[in-house]
Design a protein around this motif. Structure first.
Motif, PDB file in Angstrom:
ATOM      1  N   UNK A   5       0.842  -1.201   0.000  1.00  0.00           N
ATOM      2  CA  UNK A   5       0.000   0.000   0.000  1.00  0.00           C
ATOM      3  C   UNK A   5       0.876   1.249   0.000  1.00  0.00           C
ATOM      4  N   UNK A   6       1.443   1.552  -1.161  1.00  0.00           N
ATOM      5  CA  UNK A   6       2.284   2.731  -1.310  1.00  0.00           C
ATOM      6  C   UNK A   6       2.267   3.162  -2.768  1.00  0.00           C
ATOM      7  N   UNK A   7       2.179   4.480  -2.974  1.00  0.00           N
ATOM      8  CA  UNK A   7       2.175   5.003  -4.343  1.00  0.00           C
ATOM      9  C   UNK A   7       3.535   4.829  -5.022  1.00  0.00           C
ATOM     10  N   UNK A  15       9.231   1.342 -11.672  1.00  0.00           N
ATOM     11  CA  UNK A  15       8.867   0.484 -12.792  1.00  0.00           C
ATOM     12  C   UNK A  15      10.061   0.239 -13.718  1.00  0.00           C
ATOM     13  N   UNK A  16      10.927   1.238 -13.877  1.00  0.00           N
ATOM     14  CA  UNK A  16      12.107   1.064 -14.710  1.00  0.00           C
ATOM     15  C   UNK A  16      13.127   0.124 -14.076  1.00  0.00           C
ATOM     16  N   UNK A 311      19.604 -14.253  -8.562  1.00  0.00           N
ATOM     17  CA  UNK A 311      18.703 -14.212  -7.408  1.00  0.00           C
ATOM     18  C   UNK A 311      17.482 -13.375  -7.819  1.00  0.00           C
ATOM     19  N   UNK A 312      16.354 -14.056  -8.032  1.00  0.00           N
ATOM     20  CA  UNK A 312      15.153 -13.415  -8.576  1.00  0.00           C
ATOM     21  C   UNK A 312      14.099 -13.271  -7.477  1.00  0.00           C
ATOM     22  N   UNK A 313      13.558 -12.073  -7.381  1.00  0.00           N
ATOM     23  CA  UNK A 313      12.478 -11.799  -6.439  1.00  0.00           C
ATOM     24  C   UNK A 313      11.297 -11.220  -7.205  1.00  0.00           C
ATOM     25  N   UNK A 314      10.132 -11.881  -7.090  1.00  0.00           N
ATOM     26  CA  UNK A 314       8.933 -11.453  -7.813  1.00  0.00           C
ATOM     27  C   UNK A 314       8.140 -10.443  -7.004  1.00  0.00           C
ATOM     28  N   UNK A 315       7.492  -9.519  -7.731  1.00  0.00           N
ATOM     29  CA  UNK A 315       6.651  -8.494  -7.097  1.00  0.00           C
ATOM     30  C   UNK A 315       5.239  -8.464  -7.691  1.00  0.00           C
ATOM     31  N   UNK A 316       4.854  -9.532  -8.387  1.00  0.00           N
ATOM     32  CA  UNK A 316       3.520  -9.540  -8.992  1.00  0.00           C
ATOM     33  C   UNK A 316       2.409  -9.524  -7.949  1.00  0.00           C
ATOM     34  N   UNK A 317       2.704 -10.076  -6.757  1.00  0.00           N
ATOM     35  CA  UNK A 317       1.675 -10.101  -5.704  1.00  0.00           C
ATOM     36  C   UNK A 317       1.268  -8.691  -5.286  1.00  0.00           C
ATOM     37  N   UNK A 318       2.235  -7.758  -5.321  1.00  0.00           N
ATOM     38  CA  UNK A 318       1.933  -6.370  -4.959  1.00  0.00           C
ATOM     39  C   UNK A 318       0.866  -5.807  -5.888  1.00  0.00           C
ATOM     40  N   UNK A 319       1.030  -6.052  -7.180  1.00  0.00           N
ATOM     41  CA  UNK A 319       0.099  -5.487  -8.157  1.00  0.00           C
ATOM     42  C   UNK A 319      -1.213  -6.274  -8.207  1.00  0.00           C
ATOM     43  N   UNK A 320      -1.192  -7.537  -7.795  1.00  0.00           N
ATOM     44  CA  UNK A 320      -2.456  -8.271  -7.641  1.00  0.00           C
ATOM     45  C   UNK A 320      -3.271  -7.697  -6.483  1.00  0.00           C
ATOM     46  N   UNK A 321      -2.588  -7.294  -5.419  1.00  0.00           N
ATOM     47  CA  UNK A 321      -3.289  -6.651  -4.295  1.00  0.00           C
ATOM     48  C   UNK A 321      -3.908  -5.334  -4.735  1.00  0.00           C
ATOM     49  N   UNK A 322      -3.158  -4.566  -5.539  1.00  0.00           N
ATOM     50  CA  UNK A 322      -3.711  -3.307  -6.044  1.00  0.00           C
ATOM     51  C   UNK A 322      -4.873  -3.572  -7.013  1.00  0.00           C
ATOM     52  N   UNK A 323      -4.763  -4.626  -7.789  1.00  0.00           N
ATOM     53  CA  UNK A 323      -5.875  -4.990  -8.685  1.00  0.00           C
ATOM     54  C   UNK A 323      -7.144  -5.252  -7.891  1.00  0.00           C
ATOM     55  N   UNK A 324      -7.011  -6.023  -6.828  1.00  0.00           N
ATOM     56  CA  UNK A 324      -8.164  -6.336  -5.984  1.00  0.00           C
ATOM     57  C   UNK A 324      -8.724  -5.069  -5.342  1.00  0.00           C
ATOM     58  N   UNK A 325      -7.844  -4.181  -4.889  1.00  0.00           N
ATOM     59  CA  UNK A 325      -8.294  -2.950  -4.228  1.00  0.00           C
ATOM     60  C   UNK A 325      -9.080  -2.067  -5.202  1.00  0.00           C
ATOM     61  N   UNK A 326      -8.581  -1.887  -6.427  1.00  0.00           N
ATOM     62  CA  UNK A 326      -9.275  -1.040  -7.407  1.00  0.00           C
ATOM     63  C   UNK A 326     -10.559  -1.714  -7.897  1.00  0.00           C
TER      64      UNK A 326
END
Length: 344
Positions: A5-7, A15-16, A311-326
């Motif tokens: 929950x952060x802009x 994003x870059x 060493x790969x770290x995914x952040x798709x869950x963050x944007x899935x949470x924002x998808x659900x919120x919107x």
């Protein structure tokens, strides 16, 4: 839990910084406004609308316009976040590991009085120190130690991979560190063997630099060489200085006596190198000395294997949470009365 929950997650810099597993989904964001426009164009006259006049005429018209846009904006953001999640934003950290077999190397440096001769300017010892430092700088992870000798021998620096420490010890090496005259080649070799005998390395090396005949010490150099072979130690023997021709010795002893330069004892050094399966070298000038150390460096060079890890770290869950919120915001605006009113 609320890290998402952060802009900041929508900032251009953030994003870059991502690496995208499926970047083609991002192009879908450009299609969303077109899809909204087509929906509006095809369904503009399909719905009956209820005309309502607001009693309070003081309400700014601009507020109603902005409130009317909340529903499509929330839908646009929900779909955009879903597409970002499908594109799989990741942070990738590349780690490189070098896998190399460590070589243990002892440098045995003659600091007897004859090493002050200037046939290798500015002096034999100074030249040997300079080239030894260059040799150390070219090594990779190897442990290197330093032994100095004249009439006796002792360890100046044990095996270490702290090369800065070694440079410091080499800078301090001088003829006054050992007061006993002579050249104890056998003792120097024995001290090196003592430092290497318990080494777990498969490759154990002594680089022996001397310019004189072995005239001191309690151990014969050839006996020390046999001990070195028994412990798996290979000796690279370097004779420093210009050799005096044998003809000159036979014709005129005064020629040798008048010279301030001492001829290196090549015979003993050759036997030491041969007995330990090493090599013998003669350095008659600074260029030859540098070339010799380059050859030794190449001979004692192990293969280095570079292993790269991601060493790969995914952040798709963050944007899935924002998808659900919107999406929830869109549903909320859909069911409340004011959303229907503002359609007019």
């Amino acid at each position: 839990m609320w890290d998402w929950f952060s802009a900041e997650w929508f900032s251009l810099a953030k994003l870059r910084a991502f690496s995208w597993a499926h970047p083609y989904f991002l192009y879908g964001i450009l299609v969303i406004p077109i899809a909204f426009w087509l929906r509006q164009a095809f369904h503009a006259g399909a719905f009956q609308r209820l005309g309502i006049t607001f009693v309070n005429s003081d309400t700014p018209k601009s507020i109603s316009v902005w409130l009317r846009l909340l529903y499509p904006i929330s839908g646009f953001l929900a779909l955009s976040c879903l597409l970002i999640a499908l594109a799989r934003p990741q942070s990738v950290n590349i780690l490189t590991e070098r896998d190399a077999e460590v070589i243990d190397i002892m440098l045995a440096l003659d600091i007897s009085e004859s090493m002050r001769d200037k046939d290798l300017p500015p002096s034999r010892l100074t030249s040997a120190k300079a080239v030894a430092k260059s040799f150390i700088a070219g090594r990779l992870q190897d442990r290197i130690g330093l032994v100095i000798f004249a009439g006796e021998a002792f360890t100046l620096c044990p095996l270490t991979n702290d090369y800065e420490l070694l440079y410091g010890f080499l800078d301090e090496v001088n003829h006054k560190q050992i007061s006993i005259a002579g050249t104890a080649v056998g003792s120097a070799l024995a001290v090196c063997i003592n430092r290497l005998r318990e080494s777990a390395s498969k490759s154990k090396v002594v680089v022996l630099l001397s310019d004189g005949e072995s005239t001191a010490g309690n151990l014969d150099p050839i006996t020390a060489a046999k001990l070195a072979k028994a412990f798996g130690v290979r000796v690279y023997a370097v004779a420093i200085g210009r050799a005096v021709p044998k003809q000159a010795v036979a014709v005129s002893d005064s020629l040798i006596l008048s010279s301030s330069e001492t001829a290196p004892d090549e015979g003993t050094l050759q036997q030491i190198a041969k007995a330990t399966n090493g090599r013998f070298y003669r350095a008659t000038d600074n260029t030859a000395l540098k070339n010799i150390f380059s050859q030794i460096d190449n001979l004692e060079r192990v293969k280095v294997k570079n292993r790269r890890y991601q060493e790969v770290k995914d952040f798709y869950r963050v944007y899935l949470d924002w998808t659900l919120a919107f999406f929830l915001l869109m549903m909320f605006l859909k069911v409340i009365f004011i959303a229907n009113v503002l359609e007019d």
